[in-house]
Design an enzyme around this catalytic site. Structure first.
Site, PDB file in Angstrom:
ATOM      1  N   GLY A  41       0.894  -1.269   0.085  1.00 25.31           N
ATOM      2  CA  GLY A  41       0.019  -0.046   0.255  1.00 25.31           C
ATOM      3  C   GLY A  41       0.821   1.302   0.028  1.00 25.31           C
ATOM      4  O   GLY A  41       0.269   2.546   0.127  1.00 25.31           O
ATOM      5  N   GLU A  74       4.188  -6.565   1.628  1.00 27.52           N
ATOM      6  CA  GLU A  74       3.672  -6.927   0.394  1.00 27.52           C
ATOM      7  C   GLU A  74       3.661  -5.681  -0.377  1.00 27.52           C
ATOM      8  O   GLU A  74       2.589  -5.430  -1.152  1.00 27.52           O
ATOM      9  CB  GLU A  74       2.128  -7.324   0.557  1.00 27.52           C
ATOM     10  CG  GLU A  74       1.890  -8.729   1.608  1.00 27.52           C
ATOM     11  CD  GLU A  74       0.611  -9.069   1.923  1.00 27.52           C
ATOM     12  OE1 GLU A  74      -0.434  -8.205   1.477  1.00 27.52           O
ATOM     13  OE2 GLU A  74       0.210  -9.924   2.635  1.00 27.52           O
ATOM     14  N   GLY A 133       3.559  -3.513  -3.845  1.00 25.74           N
ATOM     15  CA  GLY A 133       3.577  -3.876  -5.187  1.00 25.74           C
ATOM     16  C   GLY A 133       4.058  -2.617  -5.968  1.00 25.74           C
ATOM     17  O   GLY A 133       5.064  -2.388  -6.457  1.00 25.74           O
ATOM     18  N   ARG A 134       3.074  -1.478  -5.888  1.00 24.19           N
ATOM     19  CA  ARG A 134       3.384  -0.289  -6.641  1.00 24.19           C
ATOM     20  C   ARG A 134       4.635   0.574  -6.140  1.00 24.19           C
ATOM     21  O   ARG A 134       5.302   1.015  -7.052  1.00 24.19           O
ATOM     22  CB  ARG A 134       2.244   0.703  -6.110  1.00 24.19           C
ATOM     23  CG  ARG A 134       2.141   1.923  -6.828  1.00 24.19           C
ATOM     24  CD  ARG A 134       0.899   2.877  -6.150  1.00 24.19           C
ATOM     25  NE  ARG A 134      -0.278   2.194  -6.026  1.00 24.19           N
ATOM     26  CZ  ARG A 134      -1.344   2.274  -6.673  1.00 24.19           C
ATOM     27  NH1 ARG A 134      -1.142   2.766  -8.058  1.00 24.19           N
ATOM     28  NH2 ARG A 134      -2.386   1.561  -6.485  1.00 24.19           N
ATOM     29  N   ARG A 179      -6.017   3.100 -15.408  1.00 23.51           N
ATOM     30  CA  ARG A 179      -5.954   3.900 -13.975  1.00 23.51           C
ATOM     31  C   ARG A 179      -6.568   5.087 -14.561  1.00 23.51           C
ATOM     32  O   ARG A 179      -7.498   5.468 -13.723  1.00 23.51           O
ATOM     33  CB  ARG A 179      -4.809   3.818 -13.497  1.00 23.51           C
ATOM     34  CG  ARG A 179      -4.048   2.705 -13.195  1.00 23.51           C
ATOM     35  CD  ARG A 179      -2.939   2.756 -12.508  1.00 23.51           C
ATOM     36  NE  ARG A 179      -3.134   3.241 -11.053  1.00 23.51           N
ATOM     37  CZ  ARG A 179      -2.728   4.510 -10.613  1.00 23.51           C
ATOM     38  NH1 ARG A 179      -2.373   5.317 -11.345  1.00 23.51           N
ATOM     39  NH2 ARG A 179      -3.211   4.886  -9.398  1.00 23.51           N
ATOM     40  N   TYR A 232      -9.853   5.021 -12.028  1.00 23.31           N
ATOM     41  CA  TYR A 232      -9.788   5.727 -10.671  1.00 23.31           C
ATOM     42  C   TYR A 232      -9.586   7.389 -10.908  1.00 23.31           C
ATOM     43  O   TYR A 232      -9.107   8.018 -10.036  1.00 23.31           O
ATOM     44  CB  TYR A 232      -8.550   5.345  -9.870  1.00 23.31           C
ATOM     45  CG  TYR A 232      -8.404   3.889  -9.684  1.00 23.31           C
ATOM     46  CD1 TYR A 232      -9.135   3.226  -9.239  1.00 23.31           C
ATOM     47  CD2 TYR A 232      -7.053   3.178 -10.342  1.00 23.31           C
ATOM     48  CE1 TYR A 232      -8.988   1.755  -9.048  1.00 23.31           C
ATOM     49  CE2 TYR A 232      -6.658   2.020 -10.076  1.00 23.31           C
ATOM     50  CZ  TYR A 232      -7.798   1.108  -9.458  1.00 23.31           C
ATOM     51  OH  TYR A 232      -7.472  -0.108  -9.404  1.00 23.31           O
ATOM     52  N   CYS A 261     -13.139   3.303 -28.523  1.00 31.46           N
ATOM     53  CA  CYS A 261     -14.540   4.015 -28.805  1.00 31.46           C
ATOM     54  C   CYS A 261     -15.176   4.272 -27.190  1.00 31.46           C
ATOM     55  O   CYS A 261     -16.048   3.755 -27.078  1.00 31.46           O
ATOM     56  CB  CYS A 261     -15.296   3.269 -29.732  1.00 31.46           C
ATOM     57  SG  CYS A 261     -14.317   3.415 -31.297  1.00 31.46           S
ATOM     58  N   GLU A 262     -14.644   5.126 -26.237  1.00 26.60           N
ATOM     59  CA  GLU A 262     -15.310   5.358 -25.111  1.00 26.60           C
ATOM     60  C   GLU A 262     -15.083   6.847 -25.045  1.00 26.60           C
ATOM     61  O   GLU A 262     -13.840   7.050 -25.226  1.00 26.60           O
ATOM     62  CB  GLU A 262     -14.736   4.530 -24.100  1.00 26.60           C
ATOM     63  CG  GLU A 262     -15.066   3.049 -24.070  1.00 26.60           C
ATOM     64  CD  GLU A 262     -16.138   2.747 -23.408  1.00 26.60           C
ATOM     65  OE1 GLU A 262     -16.915   3.611 -22.919  1.00 26.60           O
ATOM     66  OE2 GLU A 262     -16.690   1.467 -24.007  1.00 26.60           O
ATOM     67  N   TYR A 322       0.103  -1.792 -12.066  1.00 30.92           N
ATOM     68  CA  TYR A 322      -1.189  -1.460 -12.541  1.00 30.92           C
ATOM     69  C   TYR A 322      -1.344  -1.100 -14.126  1.00 30.92           C
ATOM     70  O   TYR A 322      -2.303  -0.351 -14.344  1.00 30.92           O
ATOM     71  CB  TYR A 322      -2.087  -0.877 -11.579  1.00 30.92           C
ATOM     72  CG  TYR A 322      -1.902  -1.791 -10.016  1.00 30.92           C
ATOM     73  CD1 TYR A 322      -2.389  -2.929  -9.892  1.00 30.92           C
ATOM     74  CD2 TYR A 322      -1.304  -0.960  -9.191  1.00 30.92           C
ATOM     75  CE1 TYR A 322      -2.143  -3.531  -8.638  1.00 30.92           C
ATOM     76  CE2 TYR A 322      -0.846  -1.576  -7.896  1.00 30.92           C
ATOM     77  CZ  TYR A 322      -1.304  -2.804  -7.783  1.00 30.92           C
ATOM     78  OH  TYR A 322      -1.246  -3.344  -6.418  1.00 30.92           O
TER      79      TYR A 322
HETATM   80  C1  LIG Z   1      -2.699  -5.024  -3.910  1.00 38.64           C
HETATM   81  C2  LIG Z   1      -2.501  -5.621  -2.879  1.00 38.64           C
HETATM   82  C3  LIG Z   1      -1.159  -5.516  -2.262  1.00 38.64           C
HETATM   83  C4  LIG Z   1      -0.341  -4.392  -3.078  1.00 38.64           C
HETATM   84  O1  LIG Z   1      -0.541  -3.295  -2.996  1.00 38.64           O
HETATM   85  P1  LIG Z   1       0.189  -1.939  -3.433  1.00 38.64           P
HETATM   86  O2  LIG Z   1      -0.496  -0.901  -3.075  1.00 38.64           O
HETATM   87  O3  LIG Z   1       0.637  -2.294  -5.017  1.00 38.64           O
HETATM   88  O4  LIG Z   1       1.666  -1.783  -2.529  1.00 38.64           O
HETATM   89  C5  LIG Z   1      -0.718  -6.114  -1.126  1.00 38.64           C
HETATM   90  N1  LIG Z   1      -1.440  -6.955  -0.373  1.00 38.64           N
HETATM   91  C6  LIG Z   1      -2.683  -7.080  -0.861  1.00 38.64           C
HETATM   92  C7  LIG Z   1      -3.528  -8.321  -0.089  1.00 38.64           C
HETATM   93  C8  LIG Z   1      -2.894  -6.773  -2.077  1.00 38.64           C
HETATM   94  O5  LIG Z   1      -4.478  -7.300  -2.259  1.00 38.64           O
END
Ligand SMILES: *Cc1c(COP(=O)(O)O)cnc(C)c1O
Length: 430
Positions: free
Chosen positions: A245, A279, A281-282, A318, A322, A349-350, A377
């Site tokens: 997150g 965890e 990602g981004r 995105r 969003y 076409c949107e 993403y």
């Molecule tokens: C999407 C997700 C992440 C990664 O979120 P980021 O904002 O990309 O860091 C980690 N854990 C869970 C359970 C998720 O669904």
């Protein structure tokens, strides 16, 4: 010229945009557009920065595969030492295929099917992050059928507001994710009575693109309360997973510094000696990637100037989904000042197929634009809408570039539809 400070490994050299030591114009020439481009240096630095911040503790950084599951990127991350957070059996297959260690895999997600659970048990993953009571019983049933033990953690909803977009807030009381805080103790007690369940951890994930440290601290404090209460009941937690997150800079956001994040968390964790899991990602891949696109046409309406480009919402959803902002910059910098405020739009076409609105650009047909911060993403959420092929992906390191996924061909697009039915007379003739 655009300020590139928040975007690692990008620079203008003689008015030309480079990623590491490779010119983006050259990449467009070799691979065509639209094209996803990633910097290995940016990726590895982001990963190492995260792991270094927690080097004083036993920590596992489980990269969230859903942000970008390209096999080559997963392989590089696995070699850097990453574990993986998965949300489907498909993502687990990606991780295994890329050489990831199943003993560093945590399995999140609210709707794990029996088949997915069995596959993950057989693969011997590190832990299931359980999101409901029903899932606990399903995992128990699968484990007992296989005569195995499932390592589990409950994803607890700490009910803190991460103050991010509602679609990416996941830790509030009424979210579909996780189990309510108030029911957690009851669930751990029930789990402790099941023969094929081994309680290992506790986890939470409160949302995405978070740039305020406080929600993370609040979430941790609530989780620590639960760990204490569980200890009193004789239930030991051996790992604590604080999810992902962490936000990045898309426009002018100030991301949380990893040292501040680590400091804030570690200073509250003296009473907990178990393993830590994250965890992200981004934060790992988001600013390691960009989407390279070519302007097809300029179009002037009374109120808007449109730059119609060859990338679209199917390549980067995105902004449409969003209302997200991605910086858009010229690949060849014109010395004349930006001529118009353009709406950068795709061919889909949107009306919602907008990649960026009101961007000051000096743009001509045939010019290349770089849409920044698309590593996370971007490709992962791409689709074939409007029968568009998904774009190639290229990984750059220093002055080298490597194709890591091929543009889909038309044959790829129709492959799944070539069934027996098509060889039979049409229904309208029968
Ligand atoms: C999407 C997700 C992440 C990664 O979120 P980021 O904002 O990309 O860091 C980690 N854990 C869970 C359970 C998720 O669904």
């Amino acid at each position: 010229m655009a300020n590139l400070t928040p975007f690692p490994e990008l620079s203008y050299r003689q008015q030309e945009l480079y990623i590491e030591d490779v010119s983006l114009s050259d990449l467009a020439q070799v691979y065509g557009t639209p094209l996803y481009v990633y910097s290995y240096s940016a990726l590895s630095k982001a990963y190492r920065e995260f792991s270094a911040a927690f080097a004083s503790r036993d920590t596992m950084i489980c990269y969230a595969v859903k942000a970008n599951g390209n096999l080559s990127l997963l392989r590089e991350l696995a070699i850097l030492g990453a574990g993986f957070d998965i949300v489907s059996a498909g993502e687990l297959k990606r991780v295994l295929n890329a050489g990831g260690d199943p003993q560093k895999v945590v399995f999140s997600g609210v709707g794990k099917s029996k088949e997915e659970i069995i596959f993950a048990l057989k693969a011997n993953i590190f832990c299931f992050n359980i999101e409901s009571e029903a899932e606990l019983y399903r995992i128990h049933e699968c484990a007992s059928e296989l005569n195995m033990h499932a390592n589990v953690s409950f994803r607890v909803n700490p009910d803190v507001d991460p103050k991010t977009h509602p679609y990416i807030s996941t830790g509030l009381k009424n979210s579909k994710f996780g189990v309510p805080f108030d029911t957690a103790i009851d669930l751990y007690t029930k789990a402790s009575q099941l023969d094929h369940i081994l309680i290992k951890g506790i986890d939470c994930h409160i949302g995405s693109q978070i740039t305020d440290l406080n929600p993370f601290i609040e979430a941790l404090e609530r989780i620590l309360e639960l760990i204490d209460e569980l200890k009193r009941l004789g239930i030991t937690i051996s790992h604590l997973d604080l999810g992902g997150g962490l936000g990045i800079t898309y426009k002018d956001e100030t991301p949380i510094s990893l040292t501040a994040y680590a400091e804030a968390l570690l200073s509250r964790l003296h009473g907990f000696s178990g393993k830590l899991i994250f965890e992200p990602g981004r934060r790992i891949i988001g600013n390691s990637g960009l989407l390279l696109t070519k302007i097809e046409f300029l179009k002037h309406s009374p109120e808007h100037q449109f730059a119609i480009v060859d990338a679209a919402m199917n390549d980067l959803v995105r902004p449409s989904l969003y209302d997200a902002w991605h910086e858009i910059i010229e690949v060849k910098h014109h010395s004349n000042p930006a001529s118009y405020q353009f709406d950068v739009v795709g061919p889909v076409c949107e009306t919602g197929d907008i990649l960026g609105s009101r961007r000051q650009l000096s743009a001509e047909p045939g010019d290349l634009l770089a849409i920044l911060s698309t590593g996370a993403y971007g490709a992962a959420m791409s689709s074939n809408y409007n029968a568009r092929s998904r774009a190639s992906e290229v990984l750059v390191y220093k002055d080298q570039h490597y194709l890591i996924s091929q543009r889909e061909s038309f044959d790829d697009l129709i492959q799944r539809e070539l069934t027996d039915f098509l060889t039979q007379p049409a229904l309208s003739k029968s």
